[in-house]
Design a protein around this motif. Structure first.
Motif, PDB file in Angstrom:
ATOM      1  N   ILE A   1       1.067  -0.726   0.083  1.00  0.00           N
ATOM      2  CA  ILE A   1      -0.109  -0.184  -0.089  1.00  0.00           C
ATOM      3  C   ILE A   1       0.616   1.464   0.219  1.00  0.00           C
ATOM      4  O   ILE A   1       2.081   1.316   0.923  1.00  0.00           O
ATOM      5  N   VAL A   2       0.512   2.265  -0.594  1.00  0.00           N
ATOM      6  CA  VAL A   2       1.320   3.997  -0.961  1.00  0.00           C
ATOM      7  C   VAL A   2      -0.030   4.968  -0.712  1.00  0.00           C
ATOM      8  O   VAL A   2      -1.444   4.324  -1.789  1.00  0.00           O
ATOM      9  N   VAL A   3       0.719   5.196  -0.003  1.00  0.00           N
ATOM     10  CA  VAL A   3      -0.594   6.428   0.146  1.00  0.00           C
ATOM     11  C   VAL A   3      -0.335   7.908  -0.561  1.00  0.00           C
ATOM     12  O   VAL A   3       1.584   8.316  -0.330  1.00  0.00           O
ATOM     13  N   SER A   4      -0.866   9.296  -0.801  1.00  0.00           N
ATOM     14  CA  SER A   4      -0.481   9.889  -2.242  1.00  0.00           C
ATOM     15  C   SER A   4       0.250  11.297  -1.508  1.00  0.00           C
ATOM     16  O   SER A   4       0.197  10.948  -0.423  1.00  0.00           O
ATOM     17  N   ARG A   5       0.793  11.832  -1.682  1.00  0.00           N
ATOM     18  CA  ARG A   5       1.907  13.264  -1.076  1.00  0.00           C
ATOM     19  C   ARG A   5       0.757  13.801  -0.993  1.00  0.00           C
ATOM     20  O   ARG A   5       0.857  15.064   0.463  1.00  0.00           O
TER      21      ARG A   5
ATOM     22  N   GLY B   1      -2.039  12.872   0.861  1.00  0.00           N
ATOM     23  CA  GLY B   1      -2.681  12.112   2.006  1.00  0.00           C
ATOM     24  C   GLY B   1      -4.836  11.703   1.443  1.00  0.00           C
ATOM     25  O   GLY B   1      -4.683  10.987   2.336  1.00  0.00           O
ATOM     26  N   ASP B   2      -4.915  12.537  -0.003  1.00  0.00           N
ATOM     27  CA  ASP B   2      -5.987  12.359   0.015  1.00  0.00           C
ATOM     28  C   ASP B   2      -6.102  10.281  -1.076  1.00  0.00           C
ATOM     29  O   ASP B   2      -7.222  10.403  -1.301  1.00  0.00           O
ATOM     30  N   ARG B   3      -5.346  10.046  -1.481  1.00  0.00           N
ATOM     31  CA  ARG B   3      -5.207   9.203  -2.244  1.00  0.00           C
ATOM     32  C   ARG B   3      -4.644   7.669  -1.194  1.00  0.00           C
ATOM     33  O   ARG B   3      -3.202   7.611  -0.712  1.00  0.00           O
ATOM     34  N   ALA B   4      -5.169   6.241  -1.761  1.00  0.00           N
ATOM     35  CA  ALA B   4      -4.337   5.298  -1.103  1.00  0.00           C
ATOM     36  C   ALA B   4      -4.428   4.538  -2.392  1.00  0.00           C
ATOM     37  O   ALA B   4      -5.420   3.759  -2.824  1.00  0.00           O
ATOM     38  N   TYR B   5      -3.031   3.621  -2.276  1.00  0.00           N
ATOM     39  CA  TYR B   5      -3.065   2.544  -3.592  1.00  0.00           C
ATOM     40  C   TYR B   5      -3.026   1.506  -3.614  1.00  0.00           C
ATOM     41  O   TYR B   5      -2.239   1.417  -2.247  1.00  0.00           O
TER      42      TYR B   5
ATOM     43  N   GLN C   1      -3.980  -6.965  -9.260  1.00  0.00           N
ATOM     44  CA  GLN C   1      -5.736  -5.747  -9.329  1.00  0.00           C
ATOM     45  C   GLN C   1      -4.619  -4.430  -8.223  1.00  0.00           C
ATOM     46  O   GLN C   1      -4.270  -4.361  -7.826  1.00  0.00           O
ATOM     47  N   ILE C   2      -4.468  -3.553  -8.652  1.00  0.00           N
ATOM     48  CA  ILE C   2      -4.807  -2.920  -8.140  1.00  0.00           C
ATOM     49  C   ILE C   2      -5.649  -1.387  -7.710  1.00  0.00           C
ATOM     50  O   ILE C   2      -6.804  -1.340  -8.648  1.00  0.00           O
ATOM     51  N   THR C   3      -6.182  -1.595  -6.232  1.00  0.00           N
ATOM     52  CA  THR C   3      -7.621  -1.482  -6.149  1.00  0.00           C
ATOM     53  C   THR C   3      -7.271   0.305  -5.003  1.00  0.00           C
ATOM     54  O   THR C   3      -6.460   0.920  -4.507  1.00  0.00           O
ATOM     55  N   THR C   4      -7.880   1.599  -5.609  1.00  0.00           N
ATOM     56  CA  THR C   4      -7.549   2.903  -5.306  1.00  0.00           C
ATOM     57  C   THR C   4      -8.897   3.228  -4.384  1.00  0.00           C
ATOM     58  O   THR C   4     -10.208   2.410  -3.936  1.00  0.00           O
ATOM     59  N   PHE C   5      -8.599   4.326  -3.515  1.00  0.00           N
ATOM     60  CA  PHE C   5      -9.463   4.599  -2.285  1.00  0.00           C
ATOM     61  C   PHE C   5      -8.590   5.823  -2.375  1.00  0.00           C
ATOM     62  O   PHE C   5      -7.701   6.678  -2.406  1.00  0.00           O
ATOM     63  N   THR C   6      -9.576   6.818  -1.881  1.00  0.00           N
ATOM     64  CA  THR C   6     -10.021   8.389  -1.030  1.00  0.00           C
ATOM     65  C   THR C   6     -10.534   8.427  -0.220  1.00  0.00           C
ATOM     66  O   THR C   6     -10.812   7.728   0.945  1.00  0.00           O
ATOM     67  N   LEU C   7      -9.421   9.170   0.460  1.00  0.00           N
ATOM     68  CA  LEU C   7     -10.009   9.583   2.051  1.00  0.00           C
ATOM     69  C   LEU C   7      -9.587  10.870   2.357  1.00  0.00           C
ATOM     70  O   LEU C   7      -8.796  12.227   1.507  1.00  0.00           O
TER      71      LEU C   7
ATOM     72  N   LEU D   1      -4.199  10.179 -12.780  1.00  0.00           N
ATOM     73  CA  LEU D   1      -5.023  11.195 -13.717  1.00  0.00           C
ATOM     74  C   LEU D   1      -4.908  12.250 -12.732  1.00  0.00           C
ATOM     75  O   LEU D   1      -4.765  11.822 -11.530  1.00  0.00           O
ATOM     76  N   PRO D   2      -5.470  13.297 -12.721  1.00  0.00           N
ATOM     77  CA  PRO D   2      -5.157  15.015 -11.741  1.00  0.00           C
ATOM     78  C   PRO D   2      -6.619  14.445 -10.857  1.00  0.00           C
ATOM     79  O   PRO D   2      -6.395  14.846  -9.734  1.00  0.00           O
ATOM     80  N   ASP D   3      -7.434  13.354 -10.599  1.00  0.00           N
ATOM     81  CA  ASP D   3      -8.797  13.187  -9.899  1.00  0.00           C
ATOM     82  C   ASP D   3      -8.253  12.215  -9.044  1.00  0.00           C
ATOM     83  O   ASP D   3      -9.089  11.624  -8.180  1.00  0.00           O
ATOM     84  N   GLY D   4      -6.922  11.165  -9.170  1.00  0.00           N
ATOM     85  CA  GLY D   4      -6.105  10.646  -8.318  1.00  0.00           C
ATOM     86  C   GLY D   4      -6.791   9.025  -8.675  1.00  0.00           C
ATOM     87  O   GLY D   4      -5.970   7.896  -8.341  1.00  0.00           O
ATOM     88  N   THR D   5      -7.256   8.892  -9.651  1.00  0.00           N
ATOM     89  CA  THR D   5      -7.179   7.682 -10.758  1.00  0.00           C
ATOM     90  C   THR D   5      -6.471   7.443 -11.408  1.00  0.00           C
ATOM     91  O   THR D   5      -5.267   7.851 -11.615  1.00  0.00           O
ATOM     92  N   LEU D   6      -6.126   6.144 -11.895  1.00  0.00           N
ATOM     93  CA  LEU D   6      -4.938   5.358 -12.828  1.00  0.00           C
ATOM     94  C   LEU D   6      -5.845   5.154 -14.315  1.00  0.00           C
ATOM     95  O   LEU D   6      -6.761   5.192 -14.811  1.00  0.00           O
ATOM     96  N   GLY D   7      -4.973   6.026 -15.190  1.00  0.00           N
ATOM     97  CA  GLY D   7      -4.673   5.553 -16.270  1.00  0.00           C
ATOM     98  C   GLY D   7      -4.947   4.231 -16.788  1.00  0.00           C
ATOM     99  O   GLY D   7      -4.717   3.342 -15.776  1.00  0.00           O
TER     100      GLY D   7
END
Length: 337
Positions: free
Chosen positions: A230-234, A236-240, A252-258, A308-314
């Motif tokens: 797991i890794v958190v964005s700089r 702090g609002d997204r986790a992968y 698979q990669i799952t994405t979460f919003t915080l 991507l800008p909204d934190g989702t993955l391309g």
């Protein structure tokens, strides 16, 4: 970028293009003499050293990173007494002066080892203490350097340690999160913690206070099999999360919003194009996500995604081979700025 190959005892080196993609083929470095099963790795903050925990020989190899990116192995450093067994993950303090390993102990009572980094860049073993949990797999240190956490897979919990002024970890508490608690990640504001519970397919969100105490806020389903890295964005609002699927199933990669409301799933799981996603890392600018495909029965590889800008993955780029087998937990280290 460097990637450890657990089974083949090599470290892959990749050149990264401007768009975050990896050039192929990777160059390969054999691990230092007398060491086996390189697993967790971390780069020094000045970019001059790569520290690798060797699962099979229970030691740390410091690699000097030459100007060309070539790795030069120095003598491995034995673990501090009592000797650690099967170190699985590594964390470096924010000031770069202290190194810590989570020691799986073959699934028994886990431990944490503390090393101090000398001015010449070489680690020196200081102590090994109980992790207060079984099968310790993951480790993380807060951005303020005050709190060290371990995830204990065998007992399904997370242990917290306060870090003293000399870098020594002092045990604070252990809290249950869920079956197969595998890896912790701390948000950049040092206030929240996420934990992957690998055998329950859930993600736990915990609150972290200034005294290094933890409380579980919520646990939610993870919409893919066997969450591990797991890794958190700089921000702090997204986790992968990298999902292992037994190492043989599709990664698979799952994405979460915080946010202030807690944690929730963002979008649908993204396929990596290979099997057994486990190691995971974000580029320093947060624009590219990398995951290591363990692929138990085949060749290891790295899949990269544009963030991507909204934190989702391309869309995933095609997996790039590591030139070895079974890139494992904590195997990826990205370049420093």
């Amino acid at each position: 970028m460097y990637v450890t190959n657990w089974k083949s005892d090599t470290i892959a080196s990749f050149t990264i293009d401007e768009d975050g993609s990896l050039r192929s083929p990777a160059s390969s470095t054999k691990v230092g003499s007398g060491t086996v099963n390189p697993q967790g790795s971390v780069r020094s903050h000045d970019g001059r050293w790569l520290y690798v925990a060797n699962w099979g020989t229970a030691d740390i190899t410091p690699y000097r990173i030459e100007a060309t990116g070539v790795l030069t192995a120095l003598e491995p450093v034995a673990g501090p007494t009592p000797k650690p067994v099967t170190p699985s993950a590594v964390a470096l303090s924010p000031d770069g002066r202290n190194l810590y390993t989570a020691n799986f102990t073959n699934g028994g009572d886990g431990t944490v080892s503390h090393y101090r980094i000398s001015p010449d860049g070489r680690p020196r073993g200081i102590s090994t203490i109980p992790a207060q949990g079984r099968g310790t797999t993951g480790i993380a240190i807060s951005a303020d350097g005050h709190t060290l956490l371990t995830a204990n897979m065998g007992s399904g919990d997370v242990s917290s340690f306060t870090v003293t002024s000399d870098g020594s970890p002092q045990y604070m508490m252990t809290v249950a999160t869920g079956g197969g608690a595998f890896y912790p990640a701390i948000t950049p504001d040092n206030r929240r913690v996420l934990v992957t519970n690998s055998t329950e397919d859930t993600i736990s969100l915990l609150n972290l206070d200034r005294t290094s105490r933890l409380t579980v806020a919520t646990t939610i389903p993870n919409p893919a099999r066997e969450p591990r890295g797991i890794v958190v964005s700089r921000g702090g609002d997204r986790a992968y999360v990298a999902n292992f699927a037994n190492g043989t199933g599709p990664g698979q990669i799952t994405t979460f919003t915080l946010d202030l409301g807690g944690i929730r799933t963002l979008g649908t799981p993204a396929a990596t194009g290979s099997n057994g996603a486990e190691g995971i890392a974000l580029s320093r600018d947060g624009k590219t996500l990398y995951t290591a495909n363990f692929n138990t029965d085949g060749d290891g590889s790295i899949t990269s995604f544009a963030v991507l800008p909204d934190g989702t993955l391309g869309q995933p780029r095609p997996p790039v081979l590591t030139g070895g087998k079974q890139p494992d937990l904590g195997s990826i280290t990205v370049p420093v700025p």
